[in-house]
Design a protein around this motif. Structure first.
Motif, PDB file in Angstrom:
ATOM      1  N   GLN A 237       0.601  -1.147  -0.037  1.00  0.00           N
ATOM      2  CA  GLN A 237       0.022   0.225  -0.297  1.00  0.00           C
ATOM      3  C   GLN A 237       0.801   1.461   0.429  1.00  0.00           C
ATOM      4  O   GLN A 237       2.047   1.582   0.448  1.00  0.00           O
ATOM      5  CB  GLN A 237      -0.831  -0.094   1.395  1.00  0.00           C
ATOM      6  CG  GLN A 237      -2.443  -1.016   0.719  1.00  0.00           C
ATOM      7  CD  GLN A 237      -2.983  -0.207   2.270  1.00  0.00           C
ATOM      8  OE1 GLN A 237      -3.092  -0.522   2.982  1.00  0.00           O
ATOM      9  NE2 GLN A 237      -4.559  -1.461   2.222  1.00  0.00           N
TER      10      GLN A 237
ATOM     11  N   PRO B 236       2.247   5.251  -5.378  1.00  0.00           N
ATOM     12  CA  PRO B 236       1.737   4.708  -6.789  1.00  0.00           C
ATOM     13  C   PRO B 236       2.372   4.764  -7.697  1.00  0.00           C
ATOM     14  O   PRO B 236       2.354   3.505  -8.800  1.00  0.00           O
ATOM     15  CB  PRO B 236      -0.118   4.999  -6.944  1.00  0.00           C
ATOM     16  CG  PRO B 236      -0.426   5.134  -5.879  1.00  0.00           C
ATOM     17  CD  PRO B 236       0.715   5.931  -4.665  1.00  0.00           C
TER      18      PRO B 236
ATOM     19  N   VAL C 217       2.528  -0.824  -6.087  1.00  0.00           N
ATOM     20  CA  VAL C 217       1.733   0.486  -4.872  1.00  0.00           C
ATOM     21  C   VAL C 217       0.499   0.912  -5.779  1.00  0.00           C
ATOM     22  O   VAL C 217       0.439   0.898  -6.057  1.00  0.00           O
ATOM     23  CB  VAL C 217       2.742   1.250  -4.882  1.00  0.00           C
ATOM     24  CG1 VAL C 217       2.506   2.144  -3.680  1.00  0.00           C
ATOM     25  CG2 VAL C 217       4.312   0.980  -4.689  1.00  0.00           C
ATOM     26  N   SER C 218      -0.440   0.573  -3.902  1.00  0.00           N
ATOM     27  CA  SER C 218      -1.514   0.152  -4.382  1.00  0.00           C
ATOM     28  C   SER C 218      -1.926   1.888  -3.406  1.00  0.00           C
ATOM     29  O   SER C 218      -1.640   1.960  -2.463  1.00  0.00           O
ATOM     30  CB  SER C 218      -2.472  -0.554  -4.078  1.00  0.00           C
ATOM     31  OG  SER C 218      -2.154  -0.868  -2.293  1.00  0.00           O
ATOM     32  N   SER C 219      -2.909   2.828  -4.245  1.00  0.00           N
ATOM     33  CA  SER C 219      -2.993   3.905  -3.311  1.00  0.00           C
ATOM     34  C   SER C 219      -4.595   3.671  -1.990  1.00  0.00           C
ATOM     35  O   SER C 219      -4.993   2.579  -2.154  1.00  0.00           O
ATOM     36  CB  SER C 219      -4.143   4.733  -4.362  1.00  0.00           C
ATOM     37  OG  SER C 219      -4.904   4.361  -5.373  1.00  0.00           O
TER      38      SER C 219
END
Length: 110
Positions: free
Chosen positions: A13, A86, A108-110
């Motif tokens: 994350q 992200p 990388v997730s927001s």
């Protein structure tokens, strides 16, 4: 034949951290340069962090967040990535002289 083995990628994350590793038997201590490059979807492969005997440089977008280190005793180059964003998403490649790793995916997730 020299072989670079990368590890440490994954899904994290935003705000999280990852540490990438690149292991290469016998060449870390003698290499004149090492680097980590990133290829994001639809973009060219670009330098994220690079070490030479003149010093270490970072892309402006990762300064203060990423750190490249070399451990000659372990024949490993690391890329510590903190405060991930992200836009850091991509395939990360290790480069030592003329040798390349296979790439490791960082998402990388927001």
């Amino acid at each position: 034949q020299v072989r670079l083995v990368e590890s440490g990628g994954g899904l994290v994350q935003a705000g999280g951290s990852l540490r990438l590793s690149c292991t290469a038997s016998g060449i870390i201590s003698s290499a004149d340069s090492v680097g980590w490059l990133r290829q994001s979807p639809g973009e060219e492969r670009t330098l994220v962090a690079g070490w030479s005997r003149l010093g270490t440089i970072y892309a402006d977008s990762v300064k203060g967040r990423f750190t490249l280190t070399r451990d000659s005793a372990e024949n490993t180059v690391y890329l510590q990535m903190n405060s991930l964003k992200p836009e850091d998403t991509g395939v990360y490649y290790c480069n030592i002289g003329e040798h390349w790793g296979q790439g490791t995916q960082v998402t990388v997730s927001s």
